[in-house]
Design a protein around this motif. Structure first.
Motif, mmCIF file in Angstrom:
data_model
loop_
_atom_site.group_PDB
_atom_site.id
_atom_site.type_symbol
_atom_site.label_atom_id
_atom_site.label_comp_id
_atom_site.label_asym_id
_atom_site.label_seq_id
_atom_site.Cartn_x
_atom_site.Cartn_y
_atom_site.Cartn_z
ATOM 1 N N THR A 47 0.806 -1.218 0.000
ATOM 2 C CA THR A 47 0.000 0.000 0.000
ATOM 3 C C THR A 47 0.845 1.276 0.000
ATOM 4 N N PRO A 48 1.882 1.440 0.831
ATOM 5 C CA PRO A 48 2.651 2.695 0.774
ATOM 6 C C PRO A 48 3.316 2.920 -0.586
ATOM 7 N N TRP A 49 3.841 1.854 -1.178
ATOM 8 C CA TRP A 49 4.448 1.997 -2.500
ATOM 9 C C TRP A 49 3.406 2.359 -3.545
ATOM 10 N N ALA A 50 2.246 1.744 -3.463
ATOM 11 C CA ALA A 50 1.187 2.035 -4.427
ATOM 12 C C ALA A 50 0.734 3.488 -4.314
ATOM 13 N N ILE A 51 0.609 3.991 -3.102
ATOM 14 C CA ILE A 51 0.196 5.387 -2.913
ATOM 15 C C ILE A 51 1.267 6.334 -3.440
ATOM 16 N N ALA A 52 2.533 6.044 -3.155
ATOM 17 C CA ALA A 52 3.621 6.906 -3.627
ATOM 18 C C ALA A 52 3.685 6.923 -5.150
ATOM 19 N N LEU A 53 3.604 5.757 -5.771
ATOM 20 C CA LEU A 53 3.655 5.701 -7.233
ATOM 21 C C LEU A 53 2.419 6.342 -7.866
ATOM 22 N N SER A 54 1.276 6.229 -7.211
ATOM 23 C CA SER A 54 0.065 6.882 -7.725
ATOM 24 C C SER A 54 0.199 8.395 -7.673
ATOM 25 N N LEU A 55 0.769 8.917 -6.598
ATOM 26 C CA LEU A 55 0.977 10.366 -6.505
ATOM 27 C C LEU A 55 1.957 10.859 -7.563
ATOM 28 N N ILE A 56 2.994 10.068 -7.830
ATOM 29 C CA ILE A 56 3.941 10.428 -8.894
ATOM 30 C C ILE A 56 3.234 10.438 -10.247
ATOM 31 N N ALA A 57 2.395 9.419 -10.500
ATOM 32 C CA ALA A 57 1.676 9.355 -11.773
ATOM 33 C C ALA A 57 0.707 10.521 -11.925
ATOM 34 N N VAL A 58 0.025 10.899 -10.844
ATOM 35 C CA VAL A 58 -0.895 12.044 -10.900
ATOM 36 C C VAL A 58 -0.113 13.329 -11.145
ATOM 37 N N GLY A 59 1.059 13.455 -10.536
ATOM 38 C CA GLY A 59 1.904 14.622 -10.789
ATOM 39 C C GLY A 59 2.352 14.708 -12.245
ATOM 40 N N GLU A 60 2.733 13.562 -12.802
ATOM 41 C CA GLU A 60 3.121 13.542 -14.207
ATOM 42 C C GLU A 60 1.953 13.906 -15.106
ATOM 43 N N LEU A 61 0.769 13.390 -14.791
ATOM 44 C CA LEU A 61 -0.419 13.707 -15.577
ATOM 45 C C LEU A 61 -0.730 15.194 -15.504
ATOM 46 N N GLY A 62 -0.619 15.772 -14.321
ATOM 47 C CA GLY A 62 -0.839 17.205 -14.185
ATOM 48 C C GLY A 62 0.166 18.019 -14.979
ATOM 49 N N TYR A 63 1.415 17.604 -14.954
ATOM 50 C CA TYR A 63 2.451 18.287 -15.731
ATOM 51 C C TYR A 63 2.130 18.217 -17.224
ATOM 52 N N LEU A 64 1.730 17.030 -17.688
ATOM 53 C CA LEU A 64 1.402 16.893 -19.108
ATOM 54 C C LEU A 64 0.195 17.734 -19.491
ATOM 55 N N LEU A 65 -0.803 17.823 -18.617
ATOM 56 C CA LEU A 65 -1.976 18.633 -18.919
ATOM 57 C C LEU A 65 -1.620 20.111 -19.005
ATOM 58 N N VAL A 66 -0.695 20.556 -18.165
ATOM 59 C CA VAL A 66 -0.301 21.969 -18.192
ATOM 60 C C VAL A 66 0.525 22.271 -19.441
ATOM 61 N N LYS A 67 1.411 21.361 -19.841
ATOM 62 C CA LYS A 67 2.337 21.623 -20.936
ATOM 63 C C LYS A 67 1.818 21.236 -22.315
ATOM 64 N N THR A 68 0.676 20.567 -22.396
ATOM 65 C CA THR A 68 0.182 20.086 -23.686
ATOM 66 C C THR A 68 -0.523 21.195 -24.444
ATOM 67 N N ASN A 69 -0.251 21.255 -25.736
ATOM 68 C CA ASN A 69 -0.951 22.167 -26.623
ATOM 69 C C ASN A 69 -2.163 21.417 -27.169
ATOM 70 N N PHE A 70 -3.368 21.767 -26.694
ATOM 71 C CA PHE A 70 -4.565 21.024 -27.057
ATOM 72 C C PHE A 70 -5.110 21.411 -28.437
ATOM 73 N N TYR A 71 -4.644 22.487 -28.997
ATOM 74 C CA TYR A 71 -5.126 22.917 -30.297
ATOM 75 C C TYR A 71 -3.948 23.086 -31.253
ATOM 76 N N PRO A 72 -3.391 21.958 -31.728
ATOM 77 C CA PRO A 72 -2.258 22.074 -32.647
ATOM 78 C C PRO A 72 -2.713 22.573 -34.011
ATOM 79 N N LYS A 73 -1.741 22.987 -34.811
ATOM 80 C CA LYS A 73 -2.063 23.425 -36.158
ATOM 81 C C LYS A 73 -2.517 22.230 -36.982
ATOM 82 N N LEU A 74 -3.616 22.408 -37.667
ATOM 83 C CA LEU A 74 -4.165 21.316 -38.470
ATOM 84 C C LEU A 74 -3.401 21.193 -39.783
ATOM 85 N N PRO A 75 -3.274 19.968 -40.313
ATOM 86 C CA PRO A 75 -2.597 19.814 -41.606
ATOM 87 C C PRO A 75 -3.442 20.396 -42.728
ATOM 88 N N ALA A 76 -2.787 20.633 -43.846
ATOM 89 C CA ALA A 76 -3.484 21.187 -45.001
ATOM 90 C C ALA A 76 -4.529 20.199 -45.504
#
Length: 173
Positions: free
Chosen positions: A90-119
């Motif tokens: 359980t402690p390892w699972a909670i720690a790894l889950s918090l790391i995964a949630v942190g990574e997901l939050g980082y990706l959500l902040v840094k992701t460009n959700f509206y990229p330029k569309l191809p021609a």
């Protein structure tokens, strides 16, 4: 906001089902929650306009992989219990889950959700759909690896049947 409701439903239910897979003490209940997760992920693929991936999700994962899991659970005849080994993790699972949630939050902040569309292609040029393109590549360029994978899966299936039945049962003496 109304367009996002199906995404929140399918995403939320997939998350709830995934949590039930991990927390359920009965293996069959866990497998049924896994089925629910696979179906909701297929719903997410439908929302993303990827019907081929949704079909593959249902056929391969909800159909074949889940049946394989259930076959192994039935073969091993697992009983409920064994919670002590899960409590140590359980402690390892909670720690790894918090790391995964942190990574997901980082990706959500840094992701460009509206990229330029191809021609847009010229109207006179026919375009292939998602399924046609995957089929053309799979059955031309990757035909040999596809066939090798099917033979390996067939050998694994025969081996699982032989191991499940035992050596002496196949002999006719």
């Amino acid at each position: 906001m109304i367009q996002q409701l199906p995404f929140f439903y399918f995403g939320g239910m997939a998350l709830v089902c995934a949590i039930l897979v991990v927390t359920s003490r009965v293996a069959i209940y866990s497998a049924m929650a896994l089925l629910g997760m696979f179906v909701h992920v297929a719903g997410l693929f439908i929302i993303l306009e990827a019907p081929f991936l949704a079909g593959v999700q249902l056929l391969v994962y909800a159909g074949a992989i889940l049946v394989l899991y259930l076959f192994v659970v039935m073969l091993l005849n697992l009983q409920g219990g064994g919670a002590t080994s899960l409590q140590k993790q359980t402690p390892w699972a909670i720690a790894l889950s918090l790391i995964a949630v942190g990574e997901l939050g980082y990706l959500l902040v840094k992701t460009n959700f509206y990229p330029k569309l191809p021609a847009i292609p010229h109207p006179s040029v026919p375009t292939l759909g998602n399924t046609e393109t995957i089929g053309m590549v799979l059955y031309t360029q990757y035909l040999f690896p596809f066939e090798v994978a099917s033979i390996v899966l067939l050998i694994a299936l025969v081996g699982a049947i032989v191991m499940a039945r035992g050596r002496g049962r196949f002999r006719q003496e």
